[in-house]
Design a protein around this motif. Sequence first.
Motif, PDB file in Angstrom:
ATOM      1  N   PHE A  90       0.801  -1.211   0.000  1.00 49.45           N
ATOM      2  CA  PHE A  90       0.000   0.000   0.000  1.00 49.45           C
ATOM      3  C   PHE A  90       0.844   1.276   0.000  1.00 49.45           C
ATOM      4  O   PHE A  90       0.306   2.376   0.102  1.00 49.45           O
ATOM      5  CB  PHE A  90      -0.917   0.019   1.227  1.00 49.45           C
ATOM      6  CG  PHE A  90      -1.730  -1.219   1.373  1.00 49.45           C
ATOM      7  CD1 PHE A  90      -2.784  -1.474   0.518  1.00 49.45           C
ATOM      8  CD2 PHE A  90      -1.428  -2.154   2.354  1.00 49.45           C
ATOM      9  CE1 PHE A  90      -3.543  -2.632   0.642  1.00 49.45           C
ATOM     10  CE2 PHE A  90      -2.168  -3.312   2.492  1.00 49.45           C
ATOM     11  CZ  PHE A  90      -3.233  -3.550   1.628  1.00 49.45           C
ATOM     12  N   SER A  91       2.159   1.158  -0.114  1.00 49.58           N
ATOM     13  CA  SER A  91       3.041   2.322  -0.025  1.00 49.58           C
ATOM     14  C   SER A  91       2.800   3.327  -1.149  1.00 49.58           C
ATOM     15  O   SER A  91       3.110   4.508  -0.998  1.00 49.58           O
ATOM     16  CB  SER A  91       4.503   1.881   0.010  1.00 49.58           C
ATOM     17  OG  SER A  91       4.812   1.161  -1.151  1.00 49.58           O
ATOM     18  N   TRP A  92       2.239   2.892  -2.270  1.00 47.59           N
ATOM     19  CA  TRP A  92       1.962   3.795  -3.386  1.00 47.59           C
ATOM     20  C   TRP A  92       0.946   4.879  -3.020  1.00 47.59           C
ATOM     21  O   TRP A  92       0.897   5.933  -3.631  1.00 47.59           O
ATOM     22  CB  TRP A  92       1.432   3.012  -4.594  1.00 47.59           C
ATOM     23  CG  TRP A  92       0.160   2.273  -4.292  1.00 47.59           C
ATOM     24  CD1 TRP A  92       0.051   0.991  -3.827  1.00 47.59           C
ATOM     25  CD2 TRP A  92      -1.181   2.770  -4.378  1.00 47.59           C
ATOM     26  NE1 TRP A  92      -1.277   0.659  -3.631  1.00 47.59           N
ATOM     27  CE2 TRP A  92      -2.045   1.736  -3.971  1.00 47.59           C
ATOM     28  CE3 TRP A  92      -1.728   3.982  -4.775  1.00 47.59           C
ATOM     29  CZ2 TRP A  92      -3.429   1.889  -3.932  1.00 47.59           C
ATOM     30  CZ3 TRP A  92      -3.113   4.129  -4.738  1.00 47.59           C
ATOM     31  CH2 TRP A  92      -3.942   3.090  -4.329  1.00 47.59           C
ATOM     32  N   ALA A  93       0.145   4.653  -1.990  1.00 47.17           N
ATOM     33  CA  ALA A  93      -0.918   5.577  -1.613  1.00 47.17           C
ATOM     34  C   ALA A  93      -0.442   6.716  -0.712  1.00 47.17           C
ATOM     35  O   ALA A  93      -1.212   7.633  -0.430  1.00 47.17           O
ATOM     36  CB  ALA A  93      -2.044   4.824  -0.919  1.00 47.17           C
ATOM     37  N   PHE A  94       0.817   6.688  -0.268  1.00 49.89           N
ATOM     38  CA  PHE A  94       1.311   7.679   0.687  1.00 49.89           C
ATOM     39  C   PHE A  94       2.548   8.375   0.137  1.00 49.89           C
ATOM     40  O   PHE A  94       3.410   7.738  -0.465  1.00 49.89           O
ATOM     41  CB  PHE A  94       1.650   7.006   2.024  1.00 49.89           C
ATOM     42  CG  PHE A  94       0.465   6.356   2.667  1.00 49.89           C
ATOM     43  CD1 PHE A  94      -0.376   7.078   3.482  1.00 49.89           C
ATOM     44  CD2 PHE A  94       0.196   5.011   2.448  1.00 49.89           C
ATOM     45  CE1 PHE A  94      -1.479   6.479   4.062  1.00 49.89           C
ATOM     46  CE2 PHE A  94      -0.895   4.397   3.029  1.00 49.89           C
ATOM     47  CZ  PHE A  94      -1.740   5.143   3.841  1.00 49.89           C
ATOM     48  N   SER A  95       2.647   9.679   0.376  1.00 46.51           N
ATOM     49  CA  SER A  95       3.826  10.417  -0.077  1.00 46.51           C
ATOM     50  C   SER A  95       5.015  10.227   0.867  1.00 46.51           C
ATOM     51  O   SER A  95       6.155  10.320   0.444  1.00 46.51           O
ATOM     52  CB  SER A  95       3.499  11.908  -0.208  1.00 46.51           C
ATOM     53  OG  SER A  95       3.038  12.418   1.026  1.00 46.51           O
ATOM     54  N   ASN A  96       4.751   9.956   2.136  1.00 45.96           N
ATOM     55  CA  ASN A  96       5.805   9.704   3.123  1.00 45.96           C
ATOM     56  C   ASN A  96       5.832   8.210   3.447  1.00 45.96           C
ATOM     57  O   ASN A  96       4.829   7.526   3.318  1.00 45.96           O
ATOM     58  CB  ASN A  96       5.535  10.480   4.410  1.00 45.96           C
ATOM     59  CG  ASN A  96       5.605  11.965   4.207  1.00 45.96           C
ATOM     60  OD1 ASN A  96       6.320  12.445   3.343  1.00 45.96           O
ATOM     61  ND2 ASN A  96       4.849  12.695   5.011  1.00 45.96           N
ATOM     62  N   PRO A  97       6.983   7.708   3.915  1.00 42.51           N
ATOM     63  CA  PRO A  97       7.012   6.306   4.342  1.00 42.51           C
ATOM     64  C   PRO A  97       6.098   6.099   5.555  1.00 42.51           C
ATOM     65  O   PRO A  97       6.145   6.867   6.514  1.00 42.51           O
ATOM     66  CB  PRO A  97       8.468   6.060   4.728  1.00 42.51           C
ATOM     67  CG  PRO A  97       9.234   7.238   4.276  1.00 42.51           C
ATOM     68  CD  PRO A  97       8.286   8.348   4.027  1.00 42.51           C
ATOM     69  N   VAL A  98       5.248   5.087   5.489  1.00 41.72           N
ATOM     70  CA  VAL A  98       4.369   4.735   6.603  1.00 41.72           C
ATOM     71  C   VAL A  98       4.497   3.246   6.870  1.00 41.72           C
ATOM     72  O   VAL A  98       4.875   2.475   5.994  1.00 41.72           O
ATOM     73  CB  VAL A  98       2.891   5.092   6.316  1.00 41.72           C
ATOM     74  CG1 VAL A  98       2.696   6.577   6.169  1.00 41.72           C
ATOM     75  CG2 VAL A  98       2.377   4.356   5.111  1.00 41.72           C
ATOM     76  N   VAL A  99       4.193   2.871   8.089  1.00 40.65           N
ATOM     77  CA  VAL A  99       4.230   1.468   8.499  1.00 40.65           C
ATOM     78  C   VAL A  99       2.812   0.913   8.409  1.00 40.65           C
ATOM     79  O   VAL A  99       1.856   1.522   8.895  1.00 40.65           O
ATOM     80  CB  VAL A  99       4.763   1.345   9.943  1.00 40.65           C
ATOM     81  CG1 VAL A  99       4.642  -0.077  10.455  1.00 40.65           C
ATOM     82  CG2 VAL A  99       6.199   1.824  10.011  1.00 40.65           C
ATOM     83  N   TRP A 100       2.684  -0.241   7.762  1.00 40.59           N
ATOM     84  CA  TRP A 100       1.399  -0.942   7.745  1.00 40.59           C
ATOM     85  C   TRP A 100       1.371  -1.835   8.974  1.00 40.59           C
ATOM     86  O   TRP A 100       2.258  -2.678   9.164  1.00 40.59           O
ATOM     87  CB  TRP A 100       1.268  -1.765   6.469  1.00 40.59           C
ATOM     88  CG  TRP A 100       0.025  -2.596   6.383  1.00 40.59           C
ATOM     89  CD1 TRP A 100      -1.230  -2.269   6.807  1.00 40.59           C
ATOM     90  CD2 TRP A 100      -0.080  -3.903   5.832  1.00 40.59           C
ATOM     91  NE1 TRP A 100      -2.113  -3.276   6.545  1.00 40.59           N
ATOM     92  CE2 TRP A 100      -1.424  -4.307   5.940  1.00 40.59           C
ATOM     93  CE3 TRP A 100       0.826  -4.781   5.242  1.00 40.59           C
ATOM     94  CZ2 TRP A 100      -1.877  -5.539   5.494  1.00 40.59           C
ATOM     95  CZ3 TRP A 100       0.368  -6.001   4.802  1.00 40.59           C
ATOM     96  CH2 TRP A 100      -0.974  -6.365   4.929  1.00 40.59           C
TER      97      TRP A 100
END
Length: 163
Positions: A90-100
């Motif tokens: 799902f990283s494509w949906a966020f501009s910053n790195p986020v943890v799933w």
Amino acid sequence: MKKILIPLFLLLSLSLSASPEFGYSLSPVGVSLPSGNYGGLNAAFIFAPSGEKHYGDITLSVDLAPTDPYFEGVMLSVSTPLFRVLNHPFSWAFSNPVVWAPVLGAGVQYRLGNEWNVFFSLSPFVFQEVHFVYELLSPFASYSITHESWGWGIYVFRFSYFF
């Protein structure tokens, strides 16, 4: 009750090694229970004893409806991520790195009209940044102790901020 409190205190004691955080969250919620259906806003205060990892978060929240009676109920819950992944699909949906980090939770609820419920939740779409947590379509099952039957609900989008 002891079966619930012992794991809660164990989880809390294990997570005290990190610096704790406090936060709040807001979410539209829809619920279908034996005593009736309602939709409204869930506002919560969150204590995260393990800091930004969010293991053993304790949440005190209130459900508010847009019509009379405005107060629907108050809940106390404990939640913890099942796992944490930085490189996720799902990283494509966020501009910053986020943890799933899908979250499992359980708690108790008191509703207007002297109704007591126990609920369990599984939030598959939880994304964490340093100060923010985003949850999408988080369902939960609720067992009404008063009516001895099951109900359900969903948090449409929950936004949490930690400081």
